[in-house]
Write an enzyme that holds these catalytic residues in place. Structure first.
Site, short mmCIF file in Angstrom:
data_model
loop_
_atom_site.label_atom_id
_atom_site.label_comp_id
_atom_site.label_asym_id
_atom_site.label_seq_id
_atom_site.Cartn_x
_atom_site.Cartn_y
_atom_site.Cartn_z
N GLU A 13 89.83 11.82 63.40
CA GLU A 13 90.73 12.97 63.32
C GLU A 13 92.01 12.58 62.59
OE1 GLU A 13 91.94 14.83 66.99
OE2 GLU A 13 89.95 14.59 67.87
N GLU A 45 89.13 11.44 73.64
CA GLU A 45 90.39 10.75 73.91
C GLU A 45 90.59 10.39 75.39
OE1 GLU A 45 93.57 12.98 72.01
OE2 GLU A 45 93.16 11.95 70.13
#
Ligand code: GLA
Ligand code: ZN
Length: 698
Positions: A306, A149
């Site tokens: 995710e 991320e």
């Protein structure tokens, strides 16, 4: 297209280094019981892989990898560079980021590297190389996962220096830079390259999201996005040197603001992303973000890297996912192009700030939890049908432009309103298509005319910044018969965030056939009435908005739609009004929604953000006029189609809501549901339970 993986990956983040080895083995047995076939590992292990600058230690990772290989699990192997180890911050304190307030961080947190730190780049590359050298060719290695991320901006001295070099190669001379930045405003003229500083809060910044010189602000955002991308390609190239063909990715975050994901998508072998809708995120917003992520990857299938198996932990209020909800979210992702379903995480931690984050195996450590049972049931379904679904593509006739420059520019404006959030305005348009189950591709604003021509309709919400070439491409598209929709705030700025002089919407003025003279801001809760013009205005296919409006509300006149947040006050320059403002004398009767015929096509301008009914009526009539097939099966029922190379199509029918619904699927009468084997009855009426899902073969 050919699927990127040889099986449907079902699994996600697993952090065995938090547990003893006996627990690892128990985890694997339990995960297999849940039909989990993949583990994403090594996401945050830098400290244990490399205890100091000279020493690497792969013994634990070797054992984890061996256990997975022995159990036939697929592996997504991360590079661990998403959080700095303590020794690195101790020995090279400048490696950690400095925030917008000028605070250089100390050890702790994550996503904390300065993206321009040469030491970080060197050590991250070295670690990625070592990992690739050691684990390339591991049986079951499905993908590499670089860092985690990306997205935290840095404002340190090193970034300032690299920014100056970036600007020098972009502008060449200070004259050109000063012109682009309009920097004589408040006497901000740059006299020496060394005068340039990042738009920090205590400098040119106005809060965290605006600046006095917005050209500086735009350039800093572009520079930081590219700096982080360079960190990604740095590790990617290191991996490629040892592993020629395993796909390499990093996990993206949907409409995340700081990174221009269309630039990123060009560097990823496969897009992967983390989907964490909040308790009040509309399902249509989630749908839009899946489409955006698919678009970022060039409309190829993507990885759902995710999602949570139950609650998040980081929202202010974290709702327990209701029975069937995780299954629904998973199938919705697949319906929009995901070829994997992965979670964060496999086993819930007992320490650290994520200990209340949902996991497949919870704190109870058993298979008796509702979450475990639901994950296992979904795993069973994916085991049965997943492989056949992979690779399916989505054929969309509508494209919506999502433009990170406009995102930054719109939210970076000081005036006329603080009320506009770019992703929400894109969603305001997207939702109309979603409600009608009309598939949408999300495209960059810089798409060329030939590619635009593949779409029947192109929509550009809040396109405040028109980048070079965009107006020409869109005009060519419309002339050739395309339908273009834009509106409020469009065309105001050029790529330097300077107003295009000569009246809004700037470079789009001729095409739209309107001049927006003033933009009024509406206070929170304030609305301006907007109503279709009474005299029939023939729109596409002989339909007119006034009549359509009648069918929408059951009235011919009277109540109007509501315009909110901003209202464009405009003059017609060739366009015809389709709707006008009501309200006080200042507004009443002036055009609010217009259409301009240009060449063989049409250009629509929506002057104000309209409420749901208003947007639905305006865009709906345009879509109907174009003959775009819309399928409304039932309230809250989403339908998506993925087409395979052999021409077969999987039709996903998803009840997005937590209540049973009766759906009408007349056009799929007789089709078989892959999940249950049942056929749709001749009448096409099906009962979908709360969050129910069907996948019809067609
Ligand atoms: C992100 C991160 C994960 C984890 C989850 C929790 O997606 O990538 O490491 O923190 O959030 O929701
Ligand atoms: Zn920095």
């Amino acid at each position: 297209m050919t699927p990127i993986f040889d099986r449907f990956l079902y699994g996600g983040d697993w952090n065995p280094e938090q547990w003893d080895e006996q627990t690892w083995r128990r985890d694997i047995e339990m995960l297999k019981d849940a039909h989990i076939n993949e583990a994403t590992i090594n996401v945050f292990s830098w400290a244990s892989l490399q205890p100091d600058e000279e020493t690497y230690d792969f013994t634990t990772l070797d054992r984890i990898v061996k256990l997975l290989v022995d159990n036939g699990m697929s592996i997504v192997l991360a590079t661990s560079t998403g959080a700095l180890p303590a020794w690195l911050v101790r020995t090279h304190p400048e490696v950690i980021k400095t925030d917008i307030d000028g605070r250089r961080h100390v050890f702790g947190g994550r996503h904390n590297a300065c993206p321009n730190s040469p030491v970080f780049r060197r050590l991250a590359r070295a670690l990625a190389s070592k990992l690739a050298e050691r684990y390339a060719g591991t049986p079951g290695l499905a993908a590499w996962h670089v860092s985690n991320e990306y997205g935290e901006m840095c404002y340190c001295a090193q970034c300032a220096q690299s920014f100056r070099e970036w600007l020098r190669s972009k502008y060449g001379t200070l004259e050109a830079l000063n012109r682009a930045w309009y920097s004589n405003f408040w006497g901000h003229t740059i006299l020496d390259w060394a005068d340039i500083v990042p738009p920090v809060d205590y400098g040119d910044g106005i809060g965290t999201d605006k600046a006095v010189i917005s050209g500086l602000y735009m350039d800093y955002r572009r520079f930081q996005s590219q700096s982080m991308l360079a960190c990604y390609t740095n590790e990617r190239d290191a991996i490629r040197a040892f592993d020629v063909d395993t796909p390499i990715t990093t996990n993206l975050m949907g409409t995340f603001k700081n990174l221009d994901y269309f630039e990123w998508g060009r560097e990823l072998d496969v897009v992967s992303w983390d989907n964490y809708p909040g308790m009040d995120t509309p399902p249509s917003f989630t749908a839009m973000v899946h489409d955006l992520m698919r678009g970022v990857g060039g409309n190829k299938p993507f990885m759902l890297m995710e999602q949570t198996p139950n609650q998040q932990n980081w929202f202010p209020f974290c709702k327990v996912k209701r029975p069937g909800e995780v299954r629904k979210l998973s199938w919705q992702a697949v319906a929009h192009g995901a070829d994997t379903v992965q979670f964060f995480q496999m086993r819930q931690s007992i320490g650290g700030c994520e200990r209340f984050h949902g996991a497949v195996i919870g704190h109870d450590g058993t298979e008796d939890s509702r979450t475990f049972r639901e994950i296992a049931a979904l795993g069973d379904e994916l085991d049965r049908v997943g492989a056949d679904l992979m690779g399916g593509e989505i054929d969309a006739q509508v494209a919506i432009m999502f433009d990170w420059s406009s995102y930054w520019s719109l939210e970076g404006c000081v005036g006329p309103t603080q009320g506009l959030r770019y992703p929400d305005e894109v969603h305001r348009f997207y939702r109309v298509f979603h409600e009608r189950n009309i598939a949408v591709d999300m495209i960059p604003s810089t798409t060329d005319a030939a590619t635009l021509a593949r779409y029947r309709m192109v929509v550009a919400p809040a396109l405040i910044q028109v980048l070079p070439g965009v107006a020409d491409a869109v005009t060519e598209y419309v002339r050739g018969g395309g339908t273009f929709v834009t509106g409020y705030m469009a065309g105001i700025h050029n790529e330097h965030d300077l107003v295009v002089p000569g009246g809004y919407p700037g470079e789009l003025r001729r095409l739209m056939g309107v001049w927006v003279e003033e933009i009024d801001a509406l206070a929170p809760g304030e609305t301006v009435p907007v109503m279709p013009v009474a005299a029939p205005q023939v729109v596409d296919g002989g339909r007119d908005l006034a009549r359509h409006y009648g069918t929408v509300t059951g009235e011919q006149d009277g109540t109007a739609w509501s315009g909110v947040i901003v209202a464009s006050l405009m003059h017609l320059e060739g366009a015809r009004p389709l709707a006008v403002y009501g309200g006080d004398a200042f507004y009443a009767g002036s055009p609010a929604v217009t259409v301009n015929e240009v060449g063989d096509g049409r250009a629509y301008y929506v002057g104000a953000p309209l409420d749901e009914v208003g947007m639905g009526a305006v865009l709906g009539v345009v879509a109907d006029g174009l003959g775009l097939e819309s399928t409304v099966a039932g309230d809250g029922v989403e339908i998506m189609r993925r087409r395979h190379e052999d021409g077969s199509v999987d039709v996903y029918v998803i009840n997005l809501e937590d209540r049973a619904v009766r759906a009408s699927l007349a056009s799929y009468a007789g089709a078989r549901d892959r999940l249950t084997g049942n056929g749709v009855s001749a009448g096409g009426i099906v009962e979908l339970p709360a969050y129910g899902v069907m996948i019809l073969e067609s």
